[in-house]
Design a protein around this motif. Structure first.
Motif, short mmCIF file in Angstrom:
data_model
loop_
_atom_site.label_atom_id
_atom_site.label_comp_id
_atom_site.label_asym_id
_atom_site.label_seq_id
_atom_site.Cartn_x
_atom_site.Cartn_y
_atom_site.Cartn_z
N THR A 384 0.84 -1.20 0.00
CA THR A 384 0.00 0.00 0.00
C THR A 384 0.87 1.25 0.00
N ASP A 385 0.27 2.36 -0.43
CA ASP A 385 1.03 3.61 -0.43
C ASP A 385 1.20 4.17 0.98
N GLN A 386 0.64 3.47 1.98
CA GLN A 386 0.85 3.82 3.39
C GLN A 386 1.90 2.91 4.03
N LEU A 387 2.66 2.21 3.17
CA LEU A 387 3.78 1.34 3.60
C LEU A 387 3.29 0.08 4.31
N GLY A 388 2.10 -0.35 3.98
CA GLY A 388 1.57 -1.58 4.53
C GLY A 388 1.77 -2.75 3.58
N LEU A 389 1.66 -3.95 4.12
CA LEU A 389 1.71 -5.21 3.39
C LEU A 389 0.51 -6.01 3.90
N ILE A 390 -0.59 -6.01 3.13
CA ILE A 390 -1.88 -6.45 3.66
C ILE A 390 -2.45 -7.59 2.82
N THR A 419 5.45 -3.20 5.59
CA THR A 419 5.41 -4.08 6.76
C THR A 419 4.02 -4.67 6.96
N THR A 420 3.98 -5.95 7.30
CA THR A 420 2.71 -6.60 7.62
C THR A 420 2.28 -6.22 9.04
N ALA A 421 1.02 -6.47 9.34
CA ALA A 421 0.57 -6.41 10.73
C ALA A 421 1.14 -7.61 11.47
N PRO A 422 1.22 -7.58 12.79
CA PRO A 422 1.69 -8.75 13.54
C PRO A 422 0.84 -9.98 13.22
N MET A 423 1.50 -11.11 13.07
CA MET A 423 0.79 -12.35 12.77
C MET A 423 -0.09 -12.75 13.95
N GLY A 424 -1.33 -13.14 13.64
CA GLY A 424 -2.23 -13.56 14.70
C GLY A 424 -2.05 -15.01 15.11
N ARG A 460 12.55 -9.30 5.27
CA ARG A 460 13.06 -9.32 6.63
C ARG A 460 12.01 -9.85 7.60
N HIS A 461 12.50 -10.47 8.66
CA HIS A 461 11.66 -11.07 9.69
C HIS A 461 11.81 -10.26 10.98
N ILE A 462 10.72 -9.68 11.44
CA ILE A 462 10.71 -8.96 12.72
C ILE A 462 10.04 -9.87 13.75
N VAL A 535 9.38 -19.95 10.02
CA VAL A 535 8.14 -20.16 10.75
C VAL A 535 7.92 -18.92 11.60
N LEU A 536 6.92 -18.12 11.22
CA LEU A 536 6.63 -16.88 11.93
C LEU A 536 5.76 -17.19 13.15
N GLU A 537 6.20 -16.75 14.29
CA GLU A 537 5.43 -16.97 15.51
C GLU A 537 4.39 -15.87 15.68
N PRO A 538 3.35 -16.11 16.47
CA PRO A 538 2.35 -15.06 16.71
C PRO A 538 3.02 -13.76 17.17
N GLY A 539 2.64 -12.66 16.56
CA GLY A 539 3.23 -11.37 16.88
C GLY A 539 4.37 -10.97 15.98
N ALA A 540 4.88 -11.91 15.15
CA ALA A 540 5.96 -11.60 14.23
C ALA A 540 5.44 -10.83 13.02
N GLN A 541 6.34 -10.13 12.34
CA GLN A 541 5.98 -9.37 11.15
C GLN A 541 7.00 -9.62 10.05
N LEU A 542 6.57 -9.37 8.82
CA LEU A 542 7.45 -9.40 7.66
C LEU A 542 7.62 -7.98 7.12
N VAL A 543 8.82 -7.70 6.63
CA VAL A 543 9.11 -6.42 5.99
C VAL A 543 9.64 -6.70 4.59
N LEU A 544 9.00 -6.11 3.58
CA LEU A 544 9.52 -6.15 2.22
C LEU A 544 10.23 -4.83 1.96
N GLU A 545 11.50 -4.92 1.69
CA GLU A 545 12.34 -3.75 1.48
C GLU A 545 12.67 -3.64 -0.01
#
Length: 594
Positions: A384-390, A419-424, A460-462, A535-545
Motif C-alpha cells: 500500500t502507499d501507506q507502507l503496509g503489506l496487507i 510491513t505486515t501487521a503482527p501475525m495472529g 526481513r523477519h521482525i 516459521v513466523l510466531e504469533p506477533g511476528a511481522q514481515l518487511v519487504l524492502e
C-alpha cells in the motif's frame, strides 16, 4: 618458460594410515596436456574401492589449516588430517571407510599446466577426463562419486551432464547450477564484488607458474618453475574482465557455460543452505528440480558455508548415500524408489541468533515428498502507499507513488519498506517468492537522463519482540530471510519456456531481451526473490524492502561495479506506483499444517 611437464609422482605407503600418491599425471583426452592429482587410498589393497573425486582451483597441496586457519580450528575433529583441504572430503576419514580420494588441480592452477579458465567448457571437459581416469585405475572398483562444497559442488552439475563413464552419484553441497543467474548476474545485475574477492584470494593466488607460493605458505612452488608476469597473464581468462564485458546469456562467454540439467542421470543428493541467499541456494533447488535422475534428493541445512559439511550427522548422510550407489551397501533405502523422502527441511523457527551452531541444531526438521511442497498456498500480500503489506487488495480510486533515490550505497541505502501487521497465529513460509511491482524512473533536475532501473528486494523477519531476526550467512555474518534483484530493461519474461512457473518467472537474458526504460513510463515487473523458509510466531511481522542498491545482509556479494551500475545509466529517482491500474503484491508460499 618452464620445462615440459613430466612425470614427478611419488608414493608414500608408510607415513600415514593410508597410501598417498602425489602429483599423479592424468592425460587429457578432450584437449592437449594433462592435469595432476593427489590420490589417497586405503592401505588394504585386497579389494578395489570406489573413488571420490574433486577437481578445482584451490590447490590440492594447500592444507586447510593454511588456507583458512580459523575455519579449520572449528572443523569437526573427525575430519582433520594432514591432508585436509578447503571444501573437500577429508582423506583420513574417507579412506578409513573404504574410499579412495582423488583430488585434482584444475587446469592452469596448482601443479596442472594450461590456461586458467575457471568454470569454462574446457575445464568441465578436463574434469570429465579425470572422472573417467579414476574409474579405470587398478585400485578402483569402477564407480566414482563427486562430493564437495561450493566450487567443488557447482562443477558437479556440469560434468554429470556430460555423463562420464564410471560416474555413479553426486553430492553437490551448496553449489550453484546456473552460472549466469546464480553467480554472476543476479536479475541481470553484475555481482562483481564477490567475484573480485574470490578471484584474487582463492584463484589467482594459485595460478600454475606463479612465483613465491611456497614462501607465502600457499602450497609448493610450480614443479616446472615460474612463469613471467607476461606469461601468467597470457595463460588466464580473468572472470572479472569477462563478466564486465559480457552481459547476456547468448553471448559466447556465457553460452559456452550452458548445459541441460536433464542430461544428469546419476543419483543426486543436492544440499542447499537457507543462509546462502546470494550464491548457491537457488542453484541447489533448481538443480534438484530439473536433474533427469531417477533417484534425486534435496536436503537443507543452516549455518556457515564451511562447517555443516563436516558435522557428524551430515557426514553420516553423505556416506550412507554414497555407500548405497558406490559400495552397494544401501542401509537407508536411497536406491529404493519411495523409501526415502525426496525433500528434507530444516524449519527456522524462533531466534537462534547467527553463527551459533548449537542453537541452530535445535531447529526442527520435517520430511516432504516433493519440491515445491505440493500443499503450498501461494498467497498475495498487497503493498500500500501507506507502507503496509496487507491481505486484502486495496481499493484505490486515484493514483499515487512513492519515490526513492536511485543508486543508493551500502553505507547510505535508498529504500522503502512495507510491513505486515503482527501475525495472529503461527505461519510457515517455505518455497519460492515473487514480487509484482509497478515502477518508473525520472531524471534529477539538471542531471543526465537515466536509461534503466535496478531493483533490489529484501525480505526481513521482525520477531514478536520487535527486533529483526537474523540468520547465519555464508561467512557467519547476519543475514535477512532472502533477497531478489531485477534490472528493469531485462524484465521480459518467456512464458512459453518449460521452466516458466507462476512463482518463478523465466527470463532468457538474451541480447534481444532488452526492453526500453523511458522516464515517466510505468512498467509492471515480476521480480524473482530467492526461496526461503521461516516459521513466523504469533506477533511476528514481515518487511519487504525495496531499494536501489545493496543493503544489510549482502556481505561480500555487492553489486557496485561503476561500469555495470554507472551514474549515467541509473542516477535519478525511482518510483513505485499505486492505483486502480497499479496493483503491487508479494506472493508468499504459505504452508498449511499436514
Amino acid at each position: 618458460m618452464p620445462v615440459q611437464p613430466r612425470d614427478i609422482s611419488s608414493i608414500d605407503r608408510s607415513s600415514f594410515a593410508y597410501i598417498v600418491e602425489q602429483n599423479v599425471s592424468i592425460p587429457l583426452k578432450s584437449s592437449q596436456g594433462l592435469v595432476r592429482c593427489n590420490v589417497y587410498r586405503p592401505k588394504s589393497e585386497d579389494n578395489k574401492c570406489p573413488v571420490l573425486v574433486t577437481y578445482g582451483p584451490y590447490g590440492k597441496d594447500i592444507p586447510y589449516k593454511d588456507f583458512h586457519a580459523q575455519s579449520f580450528s572449528e572443523v569437526n575433529q573427525e575430519h582433520k588430517s594432514e591432508h585436509s583441504a578447503w571444501e573437500t572430503p577429508d582423506p583420513g576419514y574417507w579412506t578409513s571407510h573404504g574410499y579412495a580420494v582423488v583430488r585434482a588441480d584444475e587446469r592452469g592452477l596448482g601443479q596442472s599446466p594450461g590456461v586458467l579458465d575457471t568454470m569454462s567448457k574446457g575445464t568441465s571437459e578436463a574434469f570429465f577426463d579425470v572422472v573417467e581416469w579414476s574409474s579405470e585405475q587398478p585400485w578402483s572398483n569402477g564407480k566414482v562419486g563427486l562430493l564437495g562444497i561450493s566450487y567443488y559442488a557447482g562443477s558437479q552439475w556440469r560434468v554429470a551432464a556430460l555423463q562420464p563413464k564410471g560416474l555413479a552419484a553426486i553430492v553437490p553441497w551448496e553449489g550453484m547450477s546456473d552460472y549466469y543467474r546464480d553467480r554472476c548476474r543476479h536479475g541481470g545485475i553484475l555481482s562483481n564484488a564477490f567475484i573480485r574477492f574470490w578471484w584474487d584470494r582463492q584463484v589467482l593466488s594459485n595460478q600454475y607458474g606463479l612465483p613465491g607460493r611456497k614462501a607465502r605458505n600457499w602450497g609448493p612452488d610450480t614443479i616446472e618453475g615460474d612463469l613471467t608476469a607476461e606469461e601468467l597473464e597470457q595463460n588466464r581468462r580473468d572472470q572479472n574482465v569477462d563478466n564486465v564485458e559480457n552481459q547476456f546469456r547468448d553471448q559466447p562467454y556465457y553460452a559456452s557455460k550452458e548445459y541441460n540439467l536433464e542430461d544428469i542421470r546419476v543419483p543426486v543428493l543436492s544440499v542447499g543452505n537457507w543462509g546462502g541467499i546470494l550464491l548457491h541456494l537457488r542453484g541447489n533447488i533448481e538443480g534438484f528440480t530439473y536433474a533427469g535422475s531417477k533417484f534425486k534428493y534435496l536436503r537443507f541445512c543452516v549455518g556457515r558455508h564451511d562447517l555443516p559439511f563436516y558435522y557428524h550427522e551430515q557426514v553420516e548422510m553423505q556416506r550412507s548415500f554414497l555407500d548405497a550407489f558406490l559400495h552397494g551397501d544401501d542401509r537407508v533405502g536411497w536406491s529404493v524408489e519411495g523409501q526415502v523422502a525426496r525433500v528434507g527441511l530444516v524449519l527456522r523457527k524462533g531466534d537462534a541468533g547467527h553463527n551459533n551452531p548449537e542453537a541452530e541444531k535445535k531447529f526442527p526438521t520435517r520430511e516432504e515428498e516433493e519440491w515445491p511442497i505440493p500443499r503450498t498456498l501461494y498467497t498475495r500480500f498487497y503493498l500500500t502507499d501507506q507502507l503496509g503489506l496487507i491481505n486484502q487488495k486495496p481499493a484505490y480510486k486515484q493514483t499515487s507513488k512513492l519515490t526513492y533515490k536511485a543508486l543508493g550505497t551500502l553505507r547510505e541505502p535508498q529504500l522503502i519498506q512495507f510491513t505486515t501487521a503482527p501475525m495472529g497465529k503461527e505461519v510457515e513460509i517455505t518455497g519460492h517468492i515473487v514480487a509484482h511491482l509497478n515502477v518508473s524512473m525520472n531524471a534529477d533536475i539538471g542531471g543526465n537522463v537515466p536509461t534503466d532501473i535496478d531493483l533490489f528486494l529484501t525480505l526481513r523477519h521482525i520477531g514478536p519482540s520487535g527486533r529483526e531476526v537474523f540468520y547465519t550467512g555464508t561467512a557467519g555474518d547476519p543475514v535477512p530471510l532472502c533477497k531478489g534483484w531485477q534490472r528493469v530493461s531485462l524484465r521480459k519474461v518467456n512464458v512459453d519456456h518449460h521452466r516458466h512457473r507462476p512463482y518463478l518467472p523465466y527470463r532468457d537474458y538474451f541480447s534481444n531481451s532488452v526492453l526500453p526504460v523511458l522516464p515517466g513510463e510505468v512498467y509492471p515487473v515480476d521480480v524473482e526473490v530467492w526461496p526461503t523458509n521461516v516459521v513466523l510466531e504469533p506477533g511476528a511481522q514481515l518487511v519487504l524492502e525495496i531499494s536501489s542498491g545493496d543493503t544489510q545482509g549482502c556481505g561480500t556479494f555487492q553489486h557496485n561495479s561503476p561500469v555495470d551500475r554507472s551514474d549515467q545509466k541509473l542516477a535519478g529517482k525511482n518510483n513505485i506506483h499505486f492505483g486502480p491500474k497499479y496493483v503491487n503484491h508479494l506472493t508468499l508460499p504459505i504452508i498449511p499444517p499436514k
